[in-house]
Design a protein around this motif. Structure first.
Motif, short mmCIF file in Angstrom:
data_model
loop_
_atom_site.label_atom_id
_atom_site.label_comp_id
_atom_site.label_asym_id
_atom_site.label_seq_id
_atom_site.Cartn_x
_atom_site.Cartn_y
_atom_site.Cartn_z
N PHE A 46 0.17 8.41 -3.65
CA PHE A 46 -0.52 7.72 -4.53
C PHE A 46 -1.90 8.91 -4.55
O PHE A 46 -2.58 9.42 -3.65
CB PHE A 46 -1.39 6.53 -4.12
N SER A 47 -2.17 9.19 -5.72
CA SER A 47 -3.58 10.09 -5.86
C SER A 47 -4.77 9.35 -5.81
O SER A 47 -4.92 7.99 -5.98
CB SER A 47 -3.39 10.67 -7.42
N HIS A 48 -5.88 10.09 -5.62
CA HIS A 48 -7.25 9.50 -5.34
C HIS A 48 -7.77 9.25 -6.49
O HIS A 48 -7.76 10.22 -7.47
CB HIS A 48 -8.12 10.54 -4.34
N HIS A 56 -11.57 2.40 1.44
CA HIS A 56 -10.51 2.64 2.78
C HIS A 56 -9.13 2.05 2.15
O HIS A 56 -8.81 0.77 2.35
CB HIS A 56 -10.95 2.10 3.87
N PRO A 57 -8.11 3.04 1.91
CA PRO A 57 -7.08 2.16 1.24
C PRO A 57 -6.29 1.46 2.55
O PRO A 57 -5.71 0.43 1.97
CB PRO A 57 -6.14 3.61 0.95
N ALA A 58 -6.28 2.12 3.66
CA ALA A 58 -5.49 1.43 4.67
C ALA A 58 -6.11 0.00 4.89
O ALA A 58 -5.15 -0.90 4.99
CB ALA A 58 -5.44 2.16 6.00
N ARG A 59 -7.25 -0.36 4.92
CA ARG A 59 -7.70 -1.61 5.19
C ARG A 59 -7.65 -2.72 4.00
O ARG A 59 -7.41 -3.70 4.24
CB ARG A 59 -9.33 -1.32 5.57
N SER A 60 -7.66 -1.96 2.63
CA SER A 60 -7.56 -2.76 1.62
C SER A 60 -6.03 -3.19 1.51
O SER A 60 -5.80 -4.37 1.26
CB SER A 60 -7.72 -2.06 0.33
N ILE A 61 -5.14 -2.19 2.06
CA ILE A 61 -3.74 -2.64 1.96
C ILE A 61 -3.22 -3.72 3.00
O ILE A 61 -2.41 -4.58 2.88
CB ILE A 61 -2.98 -1.51 1.98
N TYR A 144 8.07 -2.71 8.49
CA TYR A 144 7.07 -1.79 9.15
C TYR A 144 6.36 -0.92 7.98
O TYR A 144 6.95 -0.28 7.03
CB TYR A 144 7.69 -0.90 9.84
N MET A 145 5.11 -0.71 8.05
CA MET A 145 4.43 0.11 7.29
C MET A 145 3.32 0.71 7.74
O MET A 145 2.55 0.54 8.66
CB MET A 145 3.56 -0.84 6.22
N GLN A 146 3.17 1.98 7.07
CA GLN A 146 2.20 3.09 7.44
C GLN A 146 1.58 3.62 6.31
O GLN A 146 2.05 3.92 5.46
CB GLN A 146 3.11 4.23 8.23
N VAL A 147 0.33 3.45 6.25
CA VAL A 147 -0.57 4.21 5.26
C VAL A 147 -1.49 5.38 6.00
O VAL A 147 -2.05 5.17 6.78
CB VAL A 147 -1.46 3.07 4.96
N THR A 148 -1.14 6.65 5.20
CA THR A 148 -1.38 7.83 5.65
C THR A 148 -2.46 8.43 4.66
O THR A 148 -2.12 8.63 3.58
CB THR A 148 -0.49 8.85 6.02
N ARG A 149 -3.67 8.55 5.25
CA ARG A 149 -4.74 9.23 4.26
C ARG A 149 -4.72 10.65 4.36
O ARG A 149 -4.39 11.46 5.61
CB ARG A 149 -6.17 8.62 4.69
N LEU A 150 -4.47 11.30 3.25
CA LEU A 150 -4.58 12.84 3.20
C LEU A 150 -5.75 13.52 3.00
O LEU A 150 -6.87 12.90 2.85
CB LEU A 150 -3.60 13.20 1.92
N LYS A 151 -6.12 14.75 3.23
CA LYS A 151 -7.38 15.70 3.21
C LYS A 151 -8.01 15.46 1.77
O LYS A 151 -9.24 15.74 1.87
CB LYS A 151 -7.34 16.71 3.91
N ASP A 152 -7.34 15.15 0.84
CA ASP A 152 -8.11 15.12 -0.46
C ASP A 152 -8.27 14.01 -1.20
O ASP A 152 -8.73 13.48 -2.19
CB ASP A 152 -7.07 15.99 -1.35
N GLY A 153 -8.19 12.89 -0.03
CA GLY A 153 -8.53 11.39 -0.50
C GLY A 153 -7.15 10.85 -1.14
O GLY A 153 -7.20 9.44 -0.88
N ALA A 154 -6.23 11.38 -1.34
CA ALA A 154 -4.94 10.56 -1.75
C ALA A 154 -4.38 9.94 -0.58
O ALA A 154 -4.87 10.13 0.64
CB ALA A 154 -3.91 11.60 -2.30
N PHE A 155 -3.32 9.17 -0.72
CA PHE A 155 -2.76 8.53 0.56
C PHE A 155 -1.24 8.48 0.32
O PHE A 155 -0.53 8.50 -0.98
CB PHE A 155 -3.24 7.31 0.75
N VAL A 156 -0.42 8.27 1.45
CA VAL A 156 0.84 8.07 1.37
C VAL A 156 1.26 6.57 1.77
O VAL A 156 0.93 6.21 3.00
CB VAL A 156 1.96 8.97 2.07
N LEU A 157 2.04 5.64 1.07
CA LEU A 157 2.58 4.47 1.71
C LEU A 157 3.97 4.73 2.16
O LEU A 157 4.94 4.91 1.14
CB LEU A 157 2.32 3.49 0.65
N GLY A 158 4.19 4.50 3.64
CA GLY A 158 5.45 4.78 3.86
C GLY A 158 6.14 3.47 4.62
O GLY A 158 5.29 2.65 5.09
N PHE A 159 7.15 2.75 4.22
CA PHE A 159 7.59 1.63 4.90
C PHE A 159 9.26 1.63 5.18
O PHE A 159 9.86 2.26 4.68
CB PHE A 159 7.43 0.35 3.96
N GLN A 160 9.31 0.84 6.32
CA GLN A 160 10.81 0.63 6.72
C GLN A 160 11.05 -0.93 6.50
O GLN A 160 10.30 -1.72 7.17
CB GLN A 160 10.98 1.15 7.97
#
Length: 461
Positions: A46-48, A56-61, A144-160
């Motif tokens: 996901f782009s910023h 804060h994408p992780a807290r919102s999600i 299982y879900m992981q939300v990873t913030r990238l250095k440019d403000g984008a983030f990655v949503l990964g799930f299993q």
């Protein structure tokens, strides 16, 4: 490719935001089929949005995840096995696993299409998934879900997700509900439906002859699918360390080149064309003997399928497993020596078999085969699914973030047709494939002979 490590927080259990029913729910005879007892994974980028500040994408999600579990409360439960090998879901409300992470990499550095560098850094560590032998799913979190913030403000949503609880369309519906709640909607636009009893085996079972080639109900303890001839099968004899995951990309140029090999009067979809073509090329690359037989299993969603008109129909919002598995079979020489249109015809014929009777017969077979020790005796079976319509931007709309791509963090025995954009912005189909290392060069040569140019196979690393 860039290399990095994600800095993960300690995993936390996320329970439903409000009290939910404590009950036991029975799964369908498709859900608890042994082939579904594993964890499937995916990642979405996901782009910023620069117009949104201090989000804060992780807290919102994670807040939206807790709210979504109120509606999808069985996902917050745990599996339990009962006599006869069946699974049930104990709706305990224990919750799912959530991890927050950061990575010193930008969205641009990850590239726009798979393979993505260090993709496993975007999913929770330590989750044993499919393709690694027996996978324990009983008594474990189902999601299982992981939300990873990238250095440019984008983030990655990964799930299993445990495949027992949902198929690809079902988990897409669940993630879509999380996205809707995260952008401020009062409730999901699609209400989840359980109703797993609609896929219960008939009593007595009536498995239609030929629902799967070589189906042998007389020896369920030995094998159900397969033909007892694993001899000279490189997919079985190759050591695990010599198996490699590779990505195949087919843009407009390659698809147009393949269509030139078909009779103009022969209609076919891109899925049918690429599936038939890859079945043929994979068979040749693996070096099977001319007298051997190979098989193709299509995984087709029964929801809204025009040929499979179930009675009663699958209700809107159903998120359990609802996948048909029509199969095609051919001799190696017949498949590889005849025109490409012949293979396309076999694929189309298999798709036309996806009727209600096929589906009911498949459910009966799965119920009778639940306790089988071995289900696929030969890997000369090529499994293909069409995921080109899943995970699109309109399904994962957070409002304050736009989905710009995604894929699989690792490659398993099944192949998937996934849609993305290439570096020129053109629609491209990406197909992951697991092969013995020595077969990858032969596969590239086989494909190159058809597309009229040197075909490059991308490594999954």
């Amino acid at each position: 490719m860039v290399h990095f490590r994600a800095r993960r927080s300690a995993p936390e259990l996320v329970a439903p935001a409000r009290p939910t029913p404590h009950e036991a729910k029975t799964l369908s005879d498709i859900d608890d089929f042994s082939e579904c007892r594993y964890y499937a994974s995916a990642i979405d980028f996901f782009s910023h949005d620069p117009t949104v500040d201090n989000l804060h994408p992780a807290r919102s999600i994670v807040a939206a995840l807790a709210e979504a579990l109120v509606y999808y409360h069985p996902i917050a439960g745990r599996l339990r096995e009962i006599p006869g090998g069946k699974l049930v879901v104990d709706c305990t409300g224990e919750g799912v696993v959530f991890v927050e992470a950061d990575a010193d990499v930008s969205l641009e550095e990850l590239g726009g299409q798979p393979p993505y560098p260090c993709a496993e850094e975007f999913v929770c560590a330590g989750v044993v998934e499919g393709g690694s032998g027996a996978v324990v799913v009983v008594g474990r979190p189902l999601f299982y879900m992981q939300v990873t913030r990238l250095k440019d403000g984008a983030f990655v949503l990964g799930f299993q997700v445990c495949h027992v609880i949902a198929d690809a369309a079902g988990v897409t519906q669940f993630i879509g509900a999380i996205a809707e709640l995260a952008r401020g909607e009062a409730h999901p636009s699609v209400s989840p439906v359980w109703e797993r009893e609609i896929f219960k085996a008939r009593d007595p079972p009536r498995v239609r002859h030929g629902v799967y080639p070589a189906y042998d109900p007389s020896s369920p303890s030995r094998t159900v699918l397969g033909d007892h001839d694993d001899v000279d099968d490189p997919m079985l004899s190759t050591p695990t360390e010599e198996m490699v995951g590779r990505y195949l990309r087919f843009g407009p140029k390659e698809v147009a080149a393949l269509r030139m090999h078909l009779d103009a009067a022969q209609p076919c979809t891109t899925f049918e064309l690429l599936t038939a073509f890859l079945w043929r090329c994979r068979t040749a690359a693996l070096g099977y003997r001319s007298w051997q037989r190979v098989r193709l299993v299509l995984r087709v969603d029964a929801r809204g399928n025009r040929r499979c008109k179930l009675d009663p129909p699958i209700p809107r919002g159903y998120y359990g497993n609802a996948v048909l598995r029509p199969m095609a079979e051919a001799g190696v020489e017949d498949l590889c020596s005849r025109p490409l249109g012949h293979a396309v015809g076999l694929v189309r014929k298999a798709k036309l078999c996806a009727t209600e009777e096929h589906f009911r017969s498949m459910v009966d077979m799965m119920a009778s085969a639940r306790m089988a020790e071995r289900l696929v005796a030969s890997r000369r079976v090529f499994h293909v699914s069409d995921l080109t319509r899943l995970g699109q931007a309109d399904k994962f709309n957070f409002g304050w973030a736009r989905r710009v791509g995604g894929g699989l963090p690792r490659i398993g025995i099944s192949s998937f047709l996934m849609a993305c954009k290439n570096e020129h912005g053109e629609d491209t189909i990406v197909v992951p494939m697991l092969l013995p290392r020595h077969a990858t060069e032969r596969l590239a040569k086989e494909i190159s002979m058809w597309v009229g140019d040197k075909f490059v196979i991308r490594s999954s690393m």
